[in-house]
Design an enzyme around this catalytic site. Structure first.
Site, mmCIF file in Angstrom:
data_model
loop_
_atom_site.group_PDB
_atom_site.id
_atom_site.type_symbol
_atom_site.label_atom_id
_atom_site.label_comp_id
_atom_site.label_asym_id
_atom_site.label_seq_id
_atom_site.Cartn_x
_atom_site.Cartn_y
_atom_site.Cartn_z
ATOM 1 N N GLY A 1 0.754 -1.140 0.026
ATOM 2 C CA GLY A 1 0.027 0.008 -0.258
ATOM 3 C C GLY A 1 0.918 1.371 -0.055
ATOM 4 O O GLY A 1 1.595 1.347 0.802
ATOM 5 N N GLY B 1 -0.580 4.319 0.083
ATOM 6 C CA GLY B 1 -1.248 5.497 0.560
ATOM 7 C C GLY B 1 -0.335 6.387 1.696
ATOM 8 O O GLY B 1 0.995 6.274 1.586
ATOM 9 N N PHE B 2 -0.930 7.183 2.448
ATOM 10 C CA PHE B 2 -0.296 7.908 3.269
ATOM 11 C C PHE B 2 0.642 7.220 4.147
ATOM 12 O O PHE B 2 1.474 7.274 4.674
ATOM 13 C CB PHE B 2 -1.406 8.852 4.247
ATOM 14 C CG PHE B 2 -1.941 9.803 3.542
ATOM 15 C CD1 PHE B 2 -0.999 10.963 3.234
ATOM 16 C CD2 PHE B 2 -3.225 9.926 2.979
ATOM 17 C CE1 PHE B 2 -1.588 12.163 2.626
ATOM 18 C CE2 PHE B 2 -3.830 11.046 2.533
ATOM 19 C CZ PHE B 2 -2.983 12.220 2.205
ATOM 20 N N VAL C 1 -1.607 -7.517 -3.795
ATOM 21 C CA VAL C 1 -1.353 -8.499 -2.768
ATOM 22 C C VAL C 1 -2.854 -9.260 -2.523
ATOM 23 O O VAL C 1 -3.680 -8.697 -2.052
ATOM 24 C CB VAL C 1 -0.691 -7.876 -1.595
ATOM 25 C CG1 VAL C 1 -0.630 -9.047 -0.175
ATOM 26 C CG2 VAL C 1 0.641 -7.700 -1.862
ATOM 27 N N GLU D 1 -18.186 18.168 2.360
ATOM 28 C CA GLU D 1 -17.445 18.977 1.428
ATOM 29 C C GLU D 1 -18.232 18.851 -0.034
ATOM 30 O O GLU D 1 -18.152 19.772 -0.876
ATOM 31 C CB GLU D 1 -15.898 18.207 1.518
ATOM 32 C CG GLU D 1 -14.988 18.721 2.371
ATOM 33 C CD GLU D 1 -13.854 17.815 2.592
ATOM 34 O OE1 GLU D 1 -13.109 18.058 3.654
ATOM 35 O OE2 GLU D 1 -13.698 16.606 1.949
ATOM 36 N N ASP E 1 -5.469 3.323 7.948
ATOM 37 C CA ASP E 1 -6.959 3.022 8.025
ATOM 38 C C ASP E 1 -7.257 1.820 8.414
ATOM 39 O O ASP E 1 -8.399 1.402 8.568
ATOM 40 C CB ASP E 1 -7.714 3.691 6.587
ATOM 41 C CG ASP E 1 -7.997 4.970 6.516
ATOM 42 O OD1 ASP E 1 -7.293 5.601 7.529
ATOM 43 O OD2 ASP E 1 -8.637 5.349 5.632
ATOM 44 N N ALA F 1 -5.490 11.049 7.642
ATOM 45 C CA ALA F 1 -4.474 11.113 6.989
ATOM 46 C C ALA F 1 -3.189 11.227 7.951
ATOM 47 O O ALA F 1 -2.124 10.593 8.092
ATOM 48 C CB ALA F 1 -4.145 12.082 5.885
HETATM 49 C C1 LIG Z 1 -12.715 11.328 -0.053
HETATM 50 C C2 LIG Z 1 -12.165 11.341 1.148
HETATM 51 C C3 LIG Z 1 -11.679 12.495 1.784
HETATM 52 C C4 LIG Z 1 -10.647 12.686 2.992
HETATM 53 N N1 LIG Z 1 -10.542 13.660 3.655
HETATM 54 C C5 LIG Z 1 -9.553 13.758 4.757
HETATM 55 C C6 LIG Z 1 -9.235 14.918 5.097
HETATM 56 O O1 LIG Z 1 -9.605 16.046 4.887
HETATM 57 N N2 LIG Z 1 -8.267 14.959 6.195
HETATM 58 C C7 LIG Z 1 -7.781 13.852 6.384
HETATM 59 O O2 LIG Z 1 -6.928 13.534 7.374
HETATM 60 N N3 LIG Z 1 -8.104 12.474 6.101
HETATM 61 C C8 LIG Z 1 -8.992 12.525 5.143
HETATM 62 N N4 LIG Z 1 -9.311 11.400 4.503
HETATM 63 C C9 LIG Z 1 -8.983 10.116 5.067
HETATM 64 C C10 LIG Z 1 -7.655 9.847 4.566
HETATM 65 O O3 LIG Z 1 -7.416 9.694 3.260
HETATM 66 C C11 LIG Z 1 -7.081 8.286 4.873
HETATM 67 O O4 LIG Z 1 -7.205 8.342 6.442
HETATM 68 C C12 LIG Z 1 -5.763 7.841 4.563
HETATM 69 O O5 LIG Z 1 -5.642 8.037 3.084
HETATM 70 C C13 LIG Z 1 -5.503 6.711 5.169
HETATM 71 O O6 LIG Z 1 -4.244 6.208 4.436
HETATM 72 P P1 LIG Z 1 -3.693 4.520 4.291
HETATM 73 O O7 LIG Z 1 -2.366 4.539 3.930
HETATM 74 O O8 LIG Z 1 -4.131 3.653 5.454
HETATM 75 O O9 LIG Z 1 -4.891 4.228 3.118
HETATM 76 P P2 LIG Z 1 -4.937 4.699 1.750
HETATM 77 O O10 LIG Z 1 -4.420 6.151 1.560
HETATM 78 O O11 LIG Z 1 -6.491 4.488 1.232
HETATM 79 O O12 LIG Z 1 -3.767 3.929 0.787
HETATM 80 C C14 LIG Z 1 -4.214 2.375 0.716
HETATM 81 C C15 LIG Z 1 -3.156 2.200 -0.634
HETATM 82 O O13 LIG Z 1 -3.206 0.413 -0.534
HETATM 83 C C16 LIG Z 1 -3.371 0.168 -1.927
HETATM 84 N N5 LIG Z 1 -4.036 -1.064 -2.030
HETATM 85 C C17 LIG Z 1 -5.196 -1.557 -1.453
HETATM 86 N N6 LIG Z 1 -5.433 -2.756 -1.551
HETATM 87 C C18 LIG Z 1 -4.108 -3.308 -1.941
HETATM 88 C C19 LIG Z 1 -3.785 -4.511 -2.262
HETATM 89 N N7 LIG Z 1 -4.359 -5.853 -2.217
HETATM 90 N N8 LIG Z 1 -2.678 -4.725 -2.794
HETATM 91 C C20 LIG Z 1 -1.691 -3.788 -3.266
HETATM 92 N N9 LIG Z 1 -2.120 -2.437 -3.057
HETATM 93 C C21 LIG Z 1 -3.167 -2.161 -2.469
HETATM 94 C C22 LIG Z 1 -4.235 1.269 -2.467
HETATM 95 O O14 LIG Z 1 -4.033 1.358 -3.818
HETATM 96 C C23 LIG Z 1 -3.691 2.318 -1.896
HETATM 97 O O15 LIG Z 1 -2.786 3.145 -2.664
HETATM 98 C C24 LIG Z 1 -10.329 11.368 3.236
HETATM 99 C C25 LIG Z 1 -10.553 10.081 2.702
HETATM 100 C C26 LIG Z 1 -11.415 10.189 1.514
HETATM 101 C C27 LIG Z 1 -11.963 8.644 0.953
#
Ligand SMILES: Cc1cc2nc3c(=O)[nH]c(=O)nc-3n(C[C@H](O)[C@H](O)[C@H](O)COP(=O)(O)OP(=O)(O)OC[C@H]3O[C@@H](n4cnc5c(N)ncnc54)[C@H](O)[C@@H]3O)c2cc1C
Length: 421
Positions: free
Chosen positions: A9, A11-12, A77, A168, A305, A321
């Site tokens: 992953g 993401g953040f 994965v 939003e 998350d 985030a």
């Molecule tokens: C519309 C929206 C608005 C938001 N606004 C805010 C805000 O204003 N402020 C704030 O703080 N937070 C906000 N959030 C929440 C914030 O974006 C999340 O808390 C944050 O992105 C979590 O990070 P993460 O790395 O856990 O997951 P994610 O950022 O979701 O990253 C997960 C990553 O894993 C990858 N992935 C998933 N499954 C697999 C797999 N099986 N194999 C390989 N890769 C995989 C995905 O492609 C992705 O790149 C918002 C969320 C959304 C959806």
């Protein structure tokens, strides 16, 4: 051979872990099914034509180009072989000494999965361009619709869920109706649009203090949005929704319904439960130890998350985030400490406050005892979001685009793509 860290992953959480391991004596493999990092907090801007997808996403290879100990793999994965320390990809596998799982969460329809097609949620670039398509198409249809009732349904937008994303989206819809499209149509007046924000609890932004919820509601009403609180959507079909409030159910004709309620953890949580005995909560999140590992598997960390970390307040940390970024940095710190033969104190989240924006010049900010609303809060929101956009190119582009939108009331990315004939 260097200690192998596999991060699933980008993401953040995953990306911040990878960045923090840049100079560590480890070999890092970051696996994501997308080739880019997505700045989800600005997705609603893409969904409402304010920004283009490329402005809120950065290729992972580019972001990590200077991390010479890191390789990026495009792959999904699907399974885990915990005993042999391997993750299984749809098309291969990767061995690890430390595994960091950061695959995030998605939306949840509370057992009504058939609603997904009718009321898209906002999580990916595809979701955002689909929502954009539906909003803009609704105005095109209304312009050519002779029947008044049908036209009204095309001009009715229902957003389900009054959390930050719902607020939003609804605020941006209000701006589109009242400002952006003001002079664009000849047979309809976009300002006649009805925008309903349906929230189950008794106020919008229920995670914020009540005074900020009230301010947010005022701002929404100013933008032409009708908050419908204490109400549940009980049915959705092609032509509208049923909303139950008190003992009464009202049928609302609406051709555009958007989903901003409910969160469900990534399916990799279930894989971790089956293959490594991880405990899950009701949303499918992995219950982690104070150091973000899972019980009995100190070599597996779950962050962002997907993780349920309840050791600090007794409740799970919010899915935002800053939690993901701090957990990513902590995971990297833990790996370094262990390699040095040292231990690390438990993870501790530093909560700097919460922000939500409502339209082009209003927001609410909760900094503990200090609550801000209106223009100053919006400037704070703008600053924070620009600061955290991962790459400078994006930051500058987004700033210029925003400044232009702000002064012209325009939303230049109002493109209907993937249109059905
Ligand atoms: C519309 C929206 C608005 C938001 N606004 C805010 C805000 O204003 N402020 C704030 O703080 N937070 C906000 N959030 C929440 C914030 O974006 C999340 O808390 C944050 O992105 C979590 O990070 P993460 O790395 O856990 O997951 P994610 O950022 O979701 O990253 C997960 C990553 O894993 C990858 N992935 C998933 N499954 C697999 C797999 N099986 N194999 C390989 N890769 C995989 C995905 O492609 C992705 O790149 C918002 C969320 C959304 C959806």
């Amino acid at each position: 051979m260097a200690h192998r860290v596999v991060i699933v992953g980008g993401g953040f959480a995953g990306l911040y872990a990878a960045k923090a391991l840049r100079s560590a004596p480890v070999s890092v493999t970051l696996i994501d099914r997308r080739n880019f990092h997505l700045f989800q907090p600005l997705l609603y801007q893409v969904a409402t034509g304010g920004l283009s997808p490329g402005e809120i996403a950065s290729p992972l290879r580019f972001v990590l180009r200077w991390s010479k100990n890191t390789e990026v793999l495009l792959g999904e994965v699907v399974d885990l072989d915990a005993a042999n320390r391997r993750v299984i990809l749809r098309d291969g596998e990767a061995g690890f000494d430390t595994l960091i799982v950061a695959t995030g969460a998605s939306h949840h329809y509370f057992g009504n999965d058939q609603w997904e097609r009718l009321a898209p949620g906002l999580k990916t670039i595809e979701d955002a361009t689909e929502i954009r398509r539906r909003i803009l198409l609704a105005y095109e249809k209304a312009e050519r619709e002779p029947d008044e009732e049908s036209r009204r349904a095309w001009l009715t937008f229902v957003v389900v869920g009054g959390g930050p994303t719902g607020v939003e989206l609804a605020g941006a819809l209000g701006e589109i109706a009242n400002d952006t499209l003001r002079h664009d149509f000849r047979h309809i007046n976009p300002a006649d649009s009805r925008i309903l924000l349906v929230e189950g609890t008794d106020r919008v932004l229920p995670a914020f203090p009540p005074d900020l919820s009230a301010k947010a509601e005022e701002s929404l009403v100013r933008l032409g949005v009708r908050p419908v609180t204490g109400a549940m959507v009980t049915a959705i079909d092609e032509s509208g929704v049923a909303v139950r409030r008190g003992g009464e159910t009202e049928r609302i004709g609406a051709r555009t319904v958007l989903w901003a309620a409910g969160v469900e953890a990534s399916p990799l949580g279930r894989v971790l439960a089956e293959r490594a005995g991880a405990q899950l909560d009701r949303a499918g999140r992995v219950i982690v130890e104070p150091d973000l590992t899972i019980a009995e598997h100190p070599e597996i960390l779950v962050i962002g998350d997907l993780a349920n970390f309840s050791h600090q307040t007794g409740k799970p940390l919010p899915g935002v985030a800053p939690v993901a970024m701090q957990q990513g940095r902590y995971a990297a710190h833990l790996v370094r400490k262990r390699l040095a033969g040292e231990s690390a104190p438990p993870f501790h989240y530093w909560d700097k406050g919460s922000l939500a924006t409502i339209g082009r010049a209003a927001a609410v900010a909760d900094f503990g005892r200090i609550h801000i609303s209106g223009y100053v809060a919006w400037l704070t929101w703008l600053f924070v979001h620009l600061m955290y956009l991962v790459e400078f190119d994006n930051r500058l582009l987004v700033f210029i685009q925003w400044a232009y939108n702000y002064f012209t009331f325009n939303r230049g990315a109002r493109l209907i793509t993937r249109n059905q004939p």
